[in-house]
Design a protein around this motif. Structure first.
Motif, PDB file in Angstrom:
ATOM      1  N   GLY A 166      51.254 -91.449  12.371  1.00  0.00           N
ATOM      2  CA  GLY A 166      52.052 -91.282  11.124  1.00  0.00           C
ATOM      3  C   GLY A 166      51.965 -89.713  10.649  1.00  0.00           C
ATOM      4  O   GLY A 166      50.996 -88.975  10.916  1.00  0.00           O
ATOM      5  N   ASN A 169      52.320 -89.812   4.061  1.00  0.00           N
ATOM      6  CA  ASN A 169      51.343 -90.913   3.665  1.00  0.00           C
ATOM      7  C   ASN A 169      52.047 -92.051   3.253  1.00  0.00           C
ATOM      8  O   ASN A 169      53.124 -92.182   3.073  1.00  0.00           O
ATOM      9  N   TYR A 177      47.594 -92.758   6.702  1.00  0.00           N
ATOM     10  CA  TYR A 177      48.758 -92.605   7.338  1.00  0.00           C
ATOM     11  C   TYR A 177      48.838 -94.026   8.251  1.00  0.00           C
ATOM     12  O   TYR A 177      47.803 -94.415   8.829  1.00  0.00           O
TER      13      TYR A 177
END
Length: 193
Positions: A166, A169, A177
């Motif tokens: 990720g 967020n 993530y």
């Protein structure tokens, strides 16, 4: 992140102007399983599913650029996030054996994901309120490997194993993530030339 996205767009531009005789277009359907959790937060992993389509170009028999449209389940134990993910992937192809029918592909790219659903259960009370604060768009870096068999008639089947890291967020209120693995099969065919 903008620099990576610009590089990906430039790569697609180079592919678009490559002479036709060097390109092989393909289309495929894909489906499989995911397992993931949230980075930077204490969370247990959860299993989910994925399905979608893939479109791409193979150039000069050694490189592939493709884009996918996938429905993907992500999240952690007690929290399921459904996304439509659109990864743009670039990678190199290597033939395995003398026949050239078996190939491996290593790739990486960038992806954007759009939240289409969220559900929480009581098994993870810390994460349960997060559906209301889940971001509607998240970014990630996918990278992985494919192993497949290509037939003379242009059809292929491949096993794809991918990790997604990720970049943004998953929630407005925390540094969590999406991250995790995707295991899927791809059934496809060369189209056009």
């Amino acid at each position: 992140m903008i620099r990576s996205f610009s590089l990906a767009i430039a790569t697609v531009g180079v592919v678009a102007v490559t002479p036709d005789h060097a390109q092989k277009q393909f289309v495929g359907i894909t489906g499989g399983a995911t397992v993931g959790d949230f980075g930077s937060v204490s969370s247990s992993s959860r299993w989910g599913g994925t399905a979608g389509i893939t479109l791409g170009y193979r150039n000069f028999n050694w490189s592939v650029v493709n884009i996918e449209g996938l429905w993907v389940q992500r999240g952690a134990e007690g929290l399921r996030l459904d996304y439509i993910e659109v990864p743009l992937l670039v990678g190199g192809v290597a033939r395995i054996g003398s026949s050239g029918n078996f190939r491996s592909r290593f790739y990486g790219g960038i992806q954007v994901a759009f939240k289409i659903g969220c559900s929480a259960s009581g098994s993870a009370p810390i994460l349960s309120p997060s559906c209301t604060t889940a971001n509607s768009t998240v970014w990630g870096l996918p990278f992985g490997v494919q192993l497949g068999q290509w037939k003379p008639n242009g059809t292929f089947v491949a096993l794809d194993v991918r990790y997604m890291l990720g970049l943004s967020n998953a929630f407005e209120t925390s540094n969590a993530y999406n991250r995790g693995w995707m295991f899927k099969l791809i059934f496809g065919k060369s189209v056009g030339r």
